[in-house]
Design an enzyme around this catalytic site. Structure first.
Site, PDB file in Angstrom:
ATOM      1  CB  SER A 171      24.376 -21.751 -31.473  1.00 27.42           C
ATOM      2  OG  SER A 171      23.386 -22.770 -31.533  1.00 27.42           O
ATOM      3  CE1 TYR A 183      27.444 -24.807 -34.748  1.00 32.19           C
ATOM      4  CE2 TYR A 183      25.852 -25.284 -33.028  1.00 32.19           C
ATOM      5  CZ  TYR A 183      26.236 -24.551 -34.123  1.00 32.19           C
ATOM      6  OH  TYR A 183      25.426 -23.537 -34.603  1.00 32.19           O
ATOM      7  CE  LYS A 187      28.316 -21.489 -33.769  1.00 32.51           C
ATOM      8  NZ  LYS A 187      28.654 -20.353 -34.647  1.00 32.51           N
TER       9      LYS A 187
END
Length: 276
Positions: A171, A183, A187
């Site tokens: 990401s 998150y 990533k």
């Protein structure tokens, strides 16, 4: 249309019940691969493979469970053959007891303060509201799942002497730091994992790459407040979020022999929202 080097390969896609996973599975099939679609949602992943003209199987699998992953990959090998392509797409952006609700409430309050022209007093904290369960759940799917599936795929590739391709979905958040802390962490770790594994497997001619999308119109966006989504889109030079099919094209290129000299790389598809 056949993509170079995909005809007849066995490709596994995780998180294939919706969004980018579904689009990737279908495009790989269109380009000649036999596909195995994995997801937690049985009905959704079956819908992904319904109507595909080539060989395809759908499997329910929790990628955060190593035993479940090993069982799924054994079944794929038995039904379709050794694995040539893995797309680590399964990912989540929030989980129970991860503090996301509190963070978004604080964000909304701070935005109100800014809009009113008064000095913002609210801190948009996430980590102080996050419990172990929430942290572990997101890392379990996004990072552990990537490792478990990559390990199973590599064992299959090595056993059959296949020069395969592994693509993991990272990401733009890994570079910008924007987004929920668990998150972003997962990533960023996927990019490190990609680079380390690419060096390890180079002598076996197994290529390992990542794709780093920016904001993309997938169900993972459903948990994000619309105001934040509007702000994200406004900051993208191309002026909009990506559609799943646009990310899928990059994934399929890395899966194909057309990208034979690419390994350890991060293909950025984010509309210019952040430059790596």
């Amino acid at each position: 249309m056949s993509e170079e080097g995909l005809q007849g390969k066995v490709a596994v896609v995780t998180g294939a019940g919706q969004g980018m996973g579904r689009a990737t599975t279908r495009l790989l099939s269109e380009r000649g691969a036999a596909v195995a679609a994995l997801d937690l949602n049985e009905a959704a992943v079956q819908e992904t493979v319904d109507g595909l003209s080539g060989a395809a199987v759908s499997l329910v699998c929790d990628v955060s469970d190593s035993a479940a992953v090993n069982d799924a990959f054994a079944r794929i090998e038995a039904e379709l053959g050794p694995i040539g392509v893995l797309v680590n797409n399964a990912g989540i952006g929030r989980a129970p007891n991860d503090g996301s609700d509190q963070m978004y409430e604080l964000m909304a309050k701070r935005n109100e303060e800014v809009a009113a022209g008064t000095p913002a007093q609210t801190h948009v904290d996430h980590i102080v509201h996050m419990e172990d369960e929430g942290w572990r759940s997101v890392l379990g799917v996004n990072l552990d799942g990537t490792f478990f599936c990559a390990r199973a795929a590599v064992r299959s590739m090595v056993g059959a002497g296949i020069a395969g391709s592994i693509i993991s979905i990272a990401s733009t958040a890994a570079q910008s730091g924007e987004g929920p802390i668990h998150y972003v962490t997962s990533k960023a770790a996927i990019i490190g994992f990609t680079r380390g594994l690419a060096r390890e497997l180079g002598t076996r001619r197994i290529r390992v790459n990542a794709v780093a999308p920016g904001p993309t119109n997938t169900p993972i966006m459903d948990g994000i407040p619309q105001e934040w989504i509007r702000d994200m889109e406004a900051a993208i030079p191309l002026g909009r979020m990506a559609e799943p099919q646009e990310i899928t094209a990059a994934v399929c290129w890395l899966a194909s022999d057309a990208s034979n000299m690419c390994t350890g790389s991060v293909l950025v598809a984010n509309g210019g929202s952040y430059f790596f």
